[in-house]
Design a protein around this motif. Structure first.
Motif, PDB file in Angstrom:
ATOM      1  N   TRP A   1     -27.306 -40.934  -5.985  1.00 14.72           N
ATOM      2  CA  TRP A   1     -26.840 -41.779  -7.093  1.00 14.72           C
ATOM      3  C   TRP A   1     -26.149 -43.038  -6.575  1.00 14.72           C
ATOM      4  O   TRP A   1     -26.256 -44.100  -7.173  1.00 14.72           O
ATOM      5  N   VAL A   2     -25.454 -42.908  -5.444  1.00 14.91           N
ATOM      6  CA  VAL A   2     -24.750 -44.071  -4.884  1.00 14.91           C
ATOM      7  C   VAL A   2     -25.740 -45.129  -4.407  1.00 14.91           C
ATOM      8  O   VAL A   2     -25.530 -46.332  -4.598  1.00 14.91           O
ATOM      9  N   VAL A   3     -26.837 -44.710  -3.773  1.00 15.05           N
ATOM     10  CA  VAL A   3     -27.823 -45.653  -3.230  1.00 15.05           C
ATOM     11  C   VAL A   3     -29.056 -45.731  -4.121  1.00 15.05           C
ATOM     12  O   VAL A   3     -30.161 -46.002  -3.650  1.00 15.05           O
TER      13      VAL A   3
ATOM     14  N   THR B   1     -36.859 -41.627  -0.703  1.00 12.20           N
ATOM     15  CA  THR B   1     -35.468 -41.737  -0.274  1.00 12.20           C
ATOM     16  C   THR B   1     -35.207 -43.057   0.428  1.00 12.20           C
ATOM     17  O   THR B   1     -34.138 -43.652   0.269  1.00 12.20           O
ATOM     18  N   VAL B   2     -36.177 -43.529   1.223  1.00 12.81           N
ATOM     19  CA  VAL B   2     -35.983 -44.778   1.963  1.00 12.81           C
ATOM     20  C   VAL B   2     -35.907 -45.966   1.014  1.00 12.81           C
ATOM     21  O   VAL B   2     -35.052 -46.843   1.149  1.00 12.81           O
ATOM     22  N   PHE B   3     -36.795 -46.008   0.018  1.00 14.84           N
ATOM     23  CA  PHE B   3     -36.881 -47.178  -0.851  1.00 14.84           C
ATOM     24  C   PHE B   3     -36.030 -47.059  -2.105  1.00 14.84           C
ATOM     25  O   PHE B   3     -35.785 -48.065  -2.767  1.00 14.84           O
ATOM     26  N   THR B   4     -35.582 -45.873  -2.458  1.00 11.96           N
ATOM     27  CA  THR B   4     -34.719 -45.709  -3.625  1.00 11.96           C
ATOM     28  C   THR B   4     -34.000 -44.379  -3.502  1.00 11.96           C
ATOM     29  O   THR B   4     -34.519 -43.416  -2.914  1.00 11.96           O
ATOM     30  N   GLY B   5     -32.805 -44.314  -4.033  1.00  7.80           N
ATOM     31  CA  GLY B   5     -32.066 -43.066  -4.004  1.00  7.80           C
ATOM     32  C   GLY B   5     -32.592 -42.018  -4.959  1.00  7.80           C
ATOM     33  O   GLY B   5     -32.049 -40.907  -5.015  1.00  7.80           O
ATOM     34  N   LEU B   6     -33.659 -42.332  -5.705  1.00  6.76           N
ATOM     35  CA  LEU B   6     -34.214 -41.353  -6.633  1.00  6.76           C
ATOM     36  C   LEU B   6     -34.700 -40.107  -5.900  1.00  6.76           C
ATOM     37  O   LEU B   6     -34.674 -38.999  -6.453  1.00  6.76           O
ATOM     38  N   GLY B   7     -35.158 -40.263  -4.646  1.00  5.26           N
ATOM     39  CA  GLY B   7     -35.587 -39.101  -3.882  1.00  5.26           C
ATOM     40  C   GLY B   7     -34.450 -38.115  -3.666  1.00  5.26           C
ATOM     41  O   GLY B   7     -34.624 -36.898  -3.825  1.00  5.26           O
ATOM     42  N   LEU B   8     -33.251 -38.604  -3.319  1.00  2.25           N
ATOM     43  CA  LEU B   8     -32.107 -37.728  -3.126  1.00  2.25           C
ATOM     44  C   LEU B   8     -31.635 -37.136  -4.447  1.00  2.25           C
ATOM     45  O   LEU B   8     -31.198 -35.979  -4.495  1.00  2.25           O
ATOM     46  N   VAL B   9     -31.695 -37.916  -5.526  1.00  6.15           N
ATOM     47  CA  VAL B   9     -31.288 -37.400  -6.834  1.00  6.15           C
ATOM     48  C   VAL B   9     -32.180 -36.234  -7.247  1.00  6.15           C
ATOM     49  O   VAL B   9     -31.702 -35.170  -7.669  1.00  6.15           O
ATOM     50  N   LEU B  10     -33.505 -36.408  -7.125  1.00  5.37           N
ATOM     51  CA  LEU B  10     -34.429 -35.340  -7.488  1.00  5.37           C
ATOM     52  C   LEU B  10     -34.276 -34.135  -6.571  1.00  5.37           C
ATOM     53  O   LEU B  10     -34.377 -32.983  -7.019  1.00  5.37           O
ATOM     54  N   TYR B  11     -34.034 -34.381  -5.310  1.00  6.80           N
ATOM     55  CA  TYR B  11     -33.858 -33.270  -4.388  1.00  6.80           C
ATOM     56  C   TYR B  11     -32.603 -32.470  -4.729  1.00  6.80           C
ATOM     57  O   TYR B  11     -32.602 -31.228  -4.677  1.00  6.80           O
TER      58      TYR B  11
ATOM     59  N   ASP C   1     -30.053 -47.889  -6.239  1.00  5.97           N
ATOM     60  CA  ASP C   1     -30.700 -49.181  -6.436  1.00  5.97           C
ATOM     61  C   ASP C   1     -31.521 -49.627  -5.241  1.00  5.97           C
ATOM     62  O   ASP C   1     -32.511 -50.339  -5.391  1.00  5.97           O
ATOM     63  N   HIS C   2     -31.134 -49.196  -4.015  1.00  4.32           N
ATOM     64  CA  HIS C   2     -31.871 -49.682  -2.840  1.00  4.32           C
ATOM     65  C   HIS C   2     -32.185 -48.596  -1.829  1.00  4.32           C
ATOM     66  O   HIS C   2     -32.784 -48.890  -0.792  1.00  4.32           O
ATOM     67  N   GLY C   3     -31.818 -47.346  -2.081  1.00  2.00           N
ATOM     68  CA  GLY C   3     -32.142 -46.285  -1.151  1.00  2.00           C
ATOM     69  C   GLY C   3     -31.410 -46.455   0.171  1.00  2.00           C
ATOM     70  O   GLY C   3     -30.287 -46.962   0.218  1.00  2.00           O
ATOM     71  N   LEU C   4     -32.049 -46.040   1.245  1.00  3.99           N
ATOM     72  CA  LEU C   4     -31.431 -46.156   2.555  1.00  3.99           C
ATOM     73  C   LEU C   4     -31.601 -47.533   3.158  1.00  3.99           C
ATOM     74  O   LEU C   4     -31.014 -47.830   4.199  1.00  3.99           O
ATOM     75  N   LEU C   5     -32.412 -48.391   2.567  1.00  4.08           N
ATOM     76  CA  LEU C   5     -32.573 -49.751   3.065  1.00  4.08           C
ATOM     77  C   LEU C   5     -31.330 -50.566   2.737  1.00  4.08           C
ATOM     78  O   LEU C   5     -30.685 -50.342   1.715  1.00  4.08           O
ATOM     79  N   PRO C   6     -30.962 -51.520   3.590  1.00  6.19           N
ATOM     80  CA  PRO C   6     -29.805 -52.362   3.287  1.00  6.19           C
ATOM     81  C   PRO C   6     -30.037 -53.200   2.045  1.00  6.19           C
ATOM     82  O   PRO C   6     -31.168 -53.563   1.716  1.00  6.19           O
TER      83      PRO C   6
END
Length: 656
Positions: A104-106, A54-64, A108-113
């Motif tokens: 999905w919104v984040v 989740t921190v490095f890519t939004g894929l964690g939130l998508v899968l969750y 490309d970069h997850g929670l990192l700016p």
């Protein structure tokens, strides 16, 4: 005939057969706990992996979000997406959708700016990561198609279906408002409960009329499953009571040998870092980041080893979460600190003012070693923590060295003081913070000019009464490089260029006019002077002002005369003879606010002029008598400047 089955019923049945369920003991949606149980891992380990994704890519939130919507409940087997397709929307489905959209919104970069991710793009991080993701998705799609083709080629094998399950209402069951769910029963027999495989009274037996051999028909007897597996059935007497979930055996904590080893390694690492910092072999920022990173990494290794041995993390998990809360901000901060400041051991803590000031006399000796080579970069210093002031007000205009100078600060601020008409350019980069510019001339900023942004202040004047506007610019976009160029450098070519880098803090560019200026209100009767600044940038709070040829009063006298205006207006309002129009024009004036004195035109103006004139006459008589006593708050006309001075610039916004 068999009851109606929704088109997606087979898909949701296959999800239930995977063994992935969302347990009742959960933090949010139970997805990480369900995956950990299915794989036989420590839930903390799976949650840590999910946090990293989740921190490095939004894929964690998508899968969750997908797992939350598709994984069945452990207690009753219901699936949020299946319920939603049947028209039953609940809070769990809303949470799954919100989590999926957030990921999905984040993506490309997850929670990192995004500025942090842009720094990795040059190293191919983005392309490599999404290449792996795309390959995984393609292989998963191929495997799913292969499994679907194999199932399609097999002969039809009827299998027992739950009666009264979601989307399968039995012929004798009445429709209910809420969708029915799976109600698992244990295969063990209880008093008064028929054993699986034993005919129930009133149930047709094989060979008798009414017996159904197809188990898909509602009401058909449900065969018993393997030992220990739940059997889905609805007793003839009514719905089965909700079963109690089996108690999972509590896994033991970490082994004592492992726990002691992890604690010992952490203490040894911290001791080594403190020793290196004490011996000045490691800077404070590097020591802090190394301590946070070492503790987090060692605790993560301990939790992983304990999970692979089938044990819980215990105290390492609890301490690891605390370390992670510090490590994530430290990671973001560490990526914004310049390399020179990160490894530097210099700070300004030990100085009395906690500030290092570099004057022109200090700088010109360093610039003299370049011998006029414009390609040479002079390092003015690298500071881990502190405040630095670069004072260029003493640099003669037209004699600026054509050289580049660099300065970096990890955490703190850099202030650049310059005078008008100097040939100077500043390149500022602030990782986390703001770049300020307060100039009295129209500097260029990146592709525009600073006057396009804002004019900060208009109550600053020369000794002749001309307005001196101050332009202000604020830039706070993380990691943005901003180039400021003075008007002289823009016309003739840059001479001196400063490269300033700050990890967390601020960069201030303060251009001062090379003449005497004052702050206040230029009224026609007498100028109201709040403070003034000499040509060297020193601030003064008392009169007289050097070079001023107009009558002037200080703020104490202005307040006294403002009170006289208020009294005159009150008397005029109470008088019966106040018939003239100009007697009423000043009654909208607020007493004590000497900033609006130039707006007075009637009774208030006459009262103001009388009060100021009397004060000026008193000052003239005092000066003529040769008295050495300095009256408190007395106004002054032309006189010698005061000898008291301070080095601080007055505040931009004048106080009443």
């Amino acid at each position: 005939m068999p009851p109606y089955r929704p088109a997606a019923a087979g898909f949701f049945d296959s999800l239930r057969r995977t063994g992935l369920v969302r347990p009742d003991e959960r933090w949010i949606g139970g997805v990480a706990g369900g995956v950990a149980r299915r794989l036989g891992l420590d839930p903390t380990l799976v949650r840590c992996v999910w946090v990293v994704l989740t921190v490095f890519t939004g894929l964690g939130l998508v899968l969750y979000g997908l797992g939350w919507a598709l994984m069945p409940e452990e207690s009753d087997g219901r699936i949020h997406l299946e319920q939603a397709l049947g028209g039953d929307f609940d809070a769990g489905f809303a949470g799954a959708v919100a989590t999926f959209i957030s990921g999905w919104v984040v993506l490309d970069h997850g929670l990192l700016p995004s500025w942090y991710v842009r720094g990795w793009l040059g190293w191919g991080y983005h392309d490599v990561f999404w290449s792996f993701v795309g390959t995984f998705l393609v292989l998963a799609a191929v495997f799913w198609c292969y499994r679907a083709a194999r199932r399609h080629g097999r002969p039809y094998q009827p299998r027992p279906m739950p009666t009264g399950g979601f989307g399968y209402p039995g012929p004798t069951s009445a429709p209910s408002a809420a969708p029915p769910h799976y109600r698992p029963q244990a295969p063990t027999s209880q008093p008064g409960t028929p054993t699986p495989g034993t005919p129930t009274p009133g149930t047709p037996t094989p060979g008798t009329p009414g017996h159904h051999t197809n188990p898909r028909v509602a009401g058909a007897p449900t065969p018993a499953g393997p030992a220990g597996a739940p059997v889905f059935a609805v007793p003839a007497g009514g719905p089965a009571p909700r079963p109690v979930a089996p108690v999972q055996p509590r896994r033991p904590g970490p082994e004592r040998r492992l726990a002691l080893s992890i604690a010992g390694v952490i203490l040894c690492c911290l001791a080594a870092i403190v020793l290196l910092w004490y011996l000045d072999d490691m800077g404070p920022l590097a020591a802090w980041l190394a301590a946070v990173g070492s503790v987090t990494a060692i605790l993560g290794a301990g939790v992983t080893i304990s999970a692979l041995r089938g044990r819980r993390g215990g105290w390492m998990t609890a301490l690891g979460w605390l370390a992670a809360m510090v490590a994530v901000p430290a990671l973001v901060f560490g990526t914004s600190v310049p390399q020179g400041a990160l490894t530097s051991r210099d700070t300004t803590w030990r100085l009395p003012t906690h500030t290092v000031t570099l004057t022109w006399d200090d700088l010109k000796r360093q610039f003299a070693g370049t011998h006029g080579d414009a390609n040479t970069t002079v390092i003015l210093g690298d500071y881990a923590v502190g405040q630095v002031v670069i004072d260029l007000t003493g640099m003669p205009s037209g004699q600026e060295p054509r050289v580049r100078a660099a300065l970096s600060v990890g955490a703190g601020s850099v202030t650049i003081r310059t005078s008008a008409e100097q040939n100077l350019a500043v390149d500022s980069t602030v990782g986390l913070g703001t770049t300020y510019a307060n100039t009295t001339s129209d500097w260029s900023i990146n592709d525009g000019v600073i006057s396009d942004h804002s004019v900060w202040q208009r109550n600053r004047y020369t000794v002749d009464g001309d307005s001196v506007p101050t332009y202000r610019s604020e830039r706070w976009y993380p990691g943005e490089k901003i180039s400021f160029t003075s008007p002289v450098a823009r016309q003739t070519g840059t001479a001196l260029r400063l490269d300033i880098e700050v990890g967390a803090g601020a960069v201030n560019i303060d251009e001062r006019p090379n003449q005497v200026t004052w702050y206040g209100v230029p009224d026609s009767t007498a100028w109201i002077v709040e403070s003034w600044v000499d040509e060297n940038g020193n601030s003064h709070g008392s009169l007289p002002v050097t070079g001023m040829t107009h009558a002037a009063i200080d703020t104490d006298t202005a307040i006294k005369c403002s009170d006289a205006v208020t009294d005159a207006l009150e008397e005029s309002a109470a008088s019966d003879d106040a018939d003239d129009l100009d007697d009423w024009e000043d009654h909208g004036w607020y007493g004590g606010d000497w900033y609006t004195v130039p707006d007075l035109v009637g009774v208030g103006r006459r009262a103001w002029d009388d009060c100021v004139g009397e004060a000026l006459r008193a000052e003239t008589e005092t000066g003529a008598s040769g008295s050495s006593a300095e009256p408190s708050g007395a106004p002054s006309g032309v006189a010698e400047p005061s000898q008291s001075a301070t080095t601080a610039e007055p505040t931009a916004t004048a106080t009443h």
